[in-house]
Design an enzyme around this catalytic site. Structure first.
Site, PDB file in Angstrom:
ATOM      1  N   ARG A  51       0.837  -1.202   0.000  1.00  0.00           N
ATOM      2  CA  ARG A  51       0.000   0.000   0.000  1.00  0.00           C
ATOM      3  C   ARG A  51       0.872   1.252   0.000  1.00  0.00           C
ATOM      4  O   ARG A  51       1.964   1.256   0.564  1.00  0.00           O
ATOM      5  CB  ARG A  51      -0.881   0.025   1.249  1.00  0.00           C
ATOM      6  CG  ARG A  51      -1.747  -1.203   1.437  1.00  0.00           C
ATOM      7  CD  ARG A  51      -2.449  -1.137   2.787  1.00  0.00           C
ATOM      8  NE  ARG A  51      -3.158  -2.360   3.085  1.00  0.00           N
ATOM      9  CZ  ARG A  51      -3.808  -2.586   4.223  1.00  0.00           C
ATOM     10  NH1 ARG A  51      -3.819  -1.657   5.167  1.00  0.00           N
ATOM     11  NH2 ARG A  51      -4.441  -3.735   4.420  1.00  0.00           N
ATOM     12  N   ASP A  53       0.219   5.404   1.065  1.00  0.00           N
ATOM     13  CA  ASP A  53      -0.763   6.227   1.771  1.00  0.00           C
ATOM     14  C   ASP A  53      -1.343   7.308   0.875  1.00  0.00           C
ATOM     15  O   ASP A  53      -0.826   7.601  -0.206  1.00  0.00           O
ATOM     16  CB  ASP A  53      -0.109   6.884   2.988  1.00  0.00           C
ATOM     17  CG  ASP A  53       0.252   5.879   4.070  1.00  0.00           C
ATOM     18  OD1 ASP A  53      -0.386   4.818   4.130  1.00  0.00           O
ATOM     19  OD2 ASP A  53       1.187   6.166   4.845  1.00  0.00           O
ATOM     20  N   TYR A 111      12.602   3.920  -1.869  1.00  0.00           N
ATOM     21  CA  TYR A 111      11.764   5.114  -1.754  1.00  0.00           C
ATOM     22  C   TYR A 111      12.640   6.353  -1.828  1.00  0.00           C
ATOM     23  O   TYR A 111      13.820   6.325  -1.467  1.00  0.00           O
ATOM     24  CB  TYR A 111      11.044   5.139  -0.408  1.00  0.00           C
ATOM     25  CG  TYR A 111       9.868   4.206  -0.273  1.00  0.00           C
ATOM     26  CD1 TYR A 111       8.583   4.610  -0.626  1.00  0.00           C
ATOM     27  CD2 TYR A 111      10.041   2.917   0.238  1.00  0.00           C
ATOM     28  CE1 TYR A 111       7.501   3.751  -0.482  1.00  0.00           C
ATOM     29  CE2 TYR A 111       8.970   2.059   0.382  1.00  0.00           C
ATOM     30  CZ  TYR A 111       7.704   2.479   0.016  1.00  0.00           C
ATOM     31  OH  TYR A 111       6.630   1.630   0.153  1.00  0.00           O
ATOM     32  N   ARG A 198       8.507   8.070   6.391  1.00  0.00           N
ATOM     33  CA  ARG A 198       8.123   9.433   6.756  1.00  0.00           C
ATOM     34  C   ARG A 198       8.548   9.783   8.180  1.00  0.00           C
ATOM     35  O   ARG A 198       8.912  10.930   8.459  1.00  0.00           O
ATOM     36  CB  ARG A 198       6.617   9.606   6.574  1.00  0.00           C
ATOM     37  CG  ARG A 198       6.182   9.584   5.101  1.00  0.00           C
ATOM     38  CD  ARG A 198       4.693   9.373   4.939  1.00  0.00           C
ATOM     39  NE  ARG A 198       3.935  10.417   5.584  1.00  0.00           N
ATOM     40  CZ  ARG A 198       2.612  10.359   5.772  1.00  0.00           C
ATOM     41  NH1 ARG A 198       1.919   9.291   5.351  1.00  0.00           N
ATOM     42  NH2 ARG A 198       1.985  11.354   6.362  1.00  0.00           N
TER      43      ARG A 198
END
Length: 246
Positions: A51, A53, A111, A198
C-alpha cells in the site's frame, strides 16, 4: 489463465492511497481495476506490491492480475493508458509465471523523499516535497543515516500500534543529498513498516535542525517508543521508486 504484471507510475495528490475503499472511487487500485474490467469484461482484483498512503506518489509500483483475456501486452498497455486518468500511467506490461505474486515475491523497495529546503517556498514543488525553511546540517543527518543501516527492530520508527508480525527490517541504504534547494532522501531496504520512511525522515530533519541529536537514533532503537522519534512528515514528498524481485 494468464498472469499479467504491471509497472505503474502515479501522482497520488488526488487519491486516498493505493488500497481500494468500498465507499470511494478515489484510490489507485480502484481506478486500475475499473479499467481492467472494462477491457476484459472480467471482475477481478489486482495485487499490489504494498500500500501507499493518501498523497504518496510512485514511479515504479508493481501489481499483478490474472485474466483470460487474449489481448496482447501492447494492446493491454495501450487500452489502459488511453482510459486511465492522466495522473496514473502504466509504464510496462509483462506476462509472468502463474505463481508470481507482486506482494509475496517482493524482496525489497526503494523510496525517495523530497524536502524543499529554502526560506522561500516553491510554487512548483509544493505537491512533490515538504517545505522546511530553516538551515539543516547535512553532515549530522548523514551521520544519523549511518546508524539506521543494517538489521534493526524499527517499531519505534513506525505508526504501528500492536502487531504479531515481525517489525525487524534490514536497511541497505539511507542517504541525504542536496540538489539546489531540494534535499533528496533515498531509502533502500527489504521492507518498510507503516509510515516508517516518513517518520525516519522527520527524525533526520529534527537532527539536522538541532532539535534532536545523532545519538537519539540508538535511544529510539532501545526504547522502541514511537513518541521518542521525530514528527511524521507529510505524504506529498514521498515516492515509491522501485520494487525489487529476484
Amino acid at each position: 489463465m494468464r498472469n499479467i504484471k504491471l509497472t505503474i507510475e502515479y501522482d497520488g495528490k488526488r487519491y486516498l492511497g493505493w488500497q481500494r475503499l468500498g465507499d470511494s472511487d478515489k484510490t489507485i487500485q480502484g481506478k486500475i481495476e475499473n479499467i481492467i474490467t472494462q477491457m476484459t469484461g472480467e471482475k477481478l482484483e489486482i495485487i499490489g506490491s504494498g500500500r501507499t498512503d493518501a498523497g504518496t506518489h510512485a514511479r515504479g509500483q508493481v501489481a499483478n492480475f490474472k485474466t483470460n483475456t487474449t489481448l496482447s501486452r501492447d494492446e493491454i498497455l495501450d487500452f489502459m493508458n488511453r482510459y486511465l486518468p492522466q495522473d496514473i500511467v502504466i509504464k510496462k506490461v509483462a506476462e509472468v509465471p502463474e505463481r508470481f505474486h507482486a506482494r509475496y515475491n517482493c524482496k525489497g523497495k526503494q523510496y525517495s523523499y523530497y524536502v524543499w529546503n529554502d526560506p522561500i517556498p516553491s510554487a512548483f514543488e509544493r505537491h512533490r516535497s515538504f517545505h522546511v525553511p530553516q538551515t539543516l546540517d547535512l553532515v549530522k543527518m548523514n551521520a544519523a543515516c549511518e546508524k539506521l543501516l543494517g538489521k534493526h527492530d524499527f517499531i519505534g520508527f513506525s505508526a504501528l500500534k500492536k502487531t504479531k508480525k515481525s517489525t525487524v527490517r534490514t536497511i541497505d541504504e539511507i542517504s541525504v543529498q542536496r540538489e539546489g534547494s531540494l534535499l533528496h532522501f533515498t531509502f533502500v531496504g527489504d521492507g518498510f513498516l507503516h509510515k516508517m520512511v516518513r517518520i525516519i525522515t522527520g527524525t533526520l530533519i529534527e537532527i539536522g535542525a538541532g532539535k534532536m541529536q545523532v545519538a537519539d537514533i540508538d535511544a529510539i532503537f532501545e526504547s522502541k517508543v514511537r513518541q521518542d522519534a521525530g514528527e511524521t512528515v507529510p505524504a506529498q514528498g514521498l515516492f515509491l521508486d522501485e520494487v525489487y524481485y529476484k
